[in-house]
Design a protein around this motif. Sequence first.
Motif: not given
Lengths: 337, 337
Positions: A96-97, A100, A152-153, A156-157, A159-161, A163-164, B42, B44-45, B119, B123, B127, B130
């Motif tokens: 996934h990375d 992204v 896992a959660a 992903a969190e 990764e979004v962080m 991204l932001s 975060v 965006m989530i 992206e 992600l 999340f 998860g």
Amino acid sequence: MGVVVPLEDRTGEAGLAPLLALAAPGMERVNAFILSRTGSDVAMIPEVANHLISSGGKRLRPMLTLATAALTGYSGDADVRLAAAVEFMHTATLLHDDVVDGSEMRRGKLAARMLWGNEASVLVGDFLLGQAFKMMVEVGSLEALRILAEAAAVIAEGEVMQLSAAKNTTTTEDDYLAVVRAKTAELFAAACEVGPVIAGRPKAEQAAARSYGMNLGVAFQLVDDALDYGGREAKLGKKVGDDFREGKITLPVVLAYRRGTPDERAFWKRTLEDGQVEDGDLEEAIRLMGKHGAIEDTLARARHYGAIARDALGLFQDKPDVKALLDVVGFVTARAH
Amino acid sequence: MGVVVPLEDRTGEAGLAPLLALAAPGMERVNAFILSRTGSDVAMIPEVANHLISSGGKRLRPMLTLATAALTGYSGDADVRLAAAVEFMHTATLLHDDVVDGSEMRRGKLAARMLWGNEASVLVGDFLLGQAFKMMVEVGSLEALRILAEAAAVIAEGEVMQLSAAKNTTTTEDDYLAVVRAKTAELFAAACEVGPVIAGRPKAEQAAARSYGMNLGVAFQLVDDALDYGGREAKLGKKVGDDFREGKITLPVVLAYRRGTPDERAFWKRTLEDGQVEDGDLEEAIRLMGKHGAIEDTLARARHYGAIARDALGLFQDKPDVKALLDVVGFVTARAH
């Protein structure tokens, strides 16, 4: 002109040897188990999964699960399944990375997305995540399940962080560390924590193993960030400067930006925030990092977390297997100095 | 010129009313629980997650979990968490699907990927997956966990299967059904199966609920496929002809292709395999489906699976709540004829 990071450092290689020896019998079973669980009648699934899984990753995370289980006296076979699940979670994250980040290379080979497309990388990642949870369920430890589902959660969190924050050069070191803890160190922490959990050991030992993994993971990521500006391509398995080209704000950038002149900050904004990268910019970035000691200090920070990881193992100082885990810290930080 | 599919059919709306009534108290708690679990520091989530979650989906799948739990006499509160987990799994799948398909619309709104990018969609999907597993772990039923983890792997496998088959007009009806069972019906089946599982009911009841969900899910997808060539945009929440433009081989295409002349097959190959779609091609596709009765027969197939779903509930014929589940079958198939 930049910091030379000699990846051939023999200390590093020797540092992993005790872990490799400790984990060897279990890893043989983990590898066989991994292969058996990438199987599917849908031919593309084992193709994509095995491209990455067989690409010579160190499998550090599953080895850590086996080692912390051994360290705390576990003698069943749940560690093998959990170790395989950890590696599947890691592989899913990498697939996934790369989508992204739009990465072209992974471990010295073309990224799966370059061969099978973004679509297949997303979906095979999902498949591996599903398989990982199936393996955990087979083990039957709700506590191990809780830890890995939480991981896992959190990953992903993180990764979004990232991204932001991706295009923000004013990211603080603390912000960046929060990303690193979530997207990288959390899985190291979970991989280590489940060992004493399945061994039925007290909370204090679970917390110690988790703290070791968390700090080792932070050190690992910081060294990786430094290598991206100073490593050698063949050893790195990706191109030097990938993070720079992708506009990633990592610790070397955070430090060089904060220590930089207004002109230098304009350079970082142009290249990383606006994505206007010209010939010679990577060399200039490395020069600025050298000027401000950003790479050395990233590595110094990594050693700091490595020291915390070592101390976290104090509870286990009378156990012979603890040496292998202590040496991993040396391996991780010696990759780079 | 094509089959008119009157979506305003009042039978359909009435058909869902008993399920809505049965599930209403539980769904209020499911909705509150869902909202509480999209939260994250975060920003965006919750933005991405709630864009889709609050976009007026029917929440059929979580209602089915509540209903099958009620049907089999469950009285705790695990059904609420499992229902929320099922909806999160579904939402994660939609986020990833839209990336894989390059879709622009979802439920009458712009797809999340159009607003936050591919992206973030990948992600945030991860999340939610998860979070779904965390909820399941909280319930503590290893059997429910096994069923839903298996579903996660099977769904992803089905999506890859569809990706592999995407451009192949010679896909058989059997091949296509295998995709539908995996990518759509499996989650319906799992959502229904966990009801009697947490109620501690015998295997025969678990299997009956699973069979109901599986066949209902197949019927649901086939009607969806038919609507894509004959529904009205406002009700469909996406553009008529999306599947056609994306080159998806669905049952109406499989039937029209198999029943077509060599010239017609060349048309399907040009538009769906080669992706050379010109003005008027969608109208021609609908005309060919009309000529060969491909949409009516897709709907006839859907009614066949609906009938199996109804019969699967025979075990529960003395239970008052069974009527709501029987009526869902009517709702699903009456959306379209």
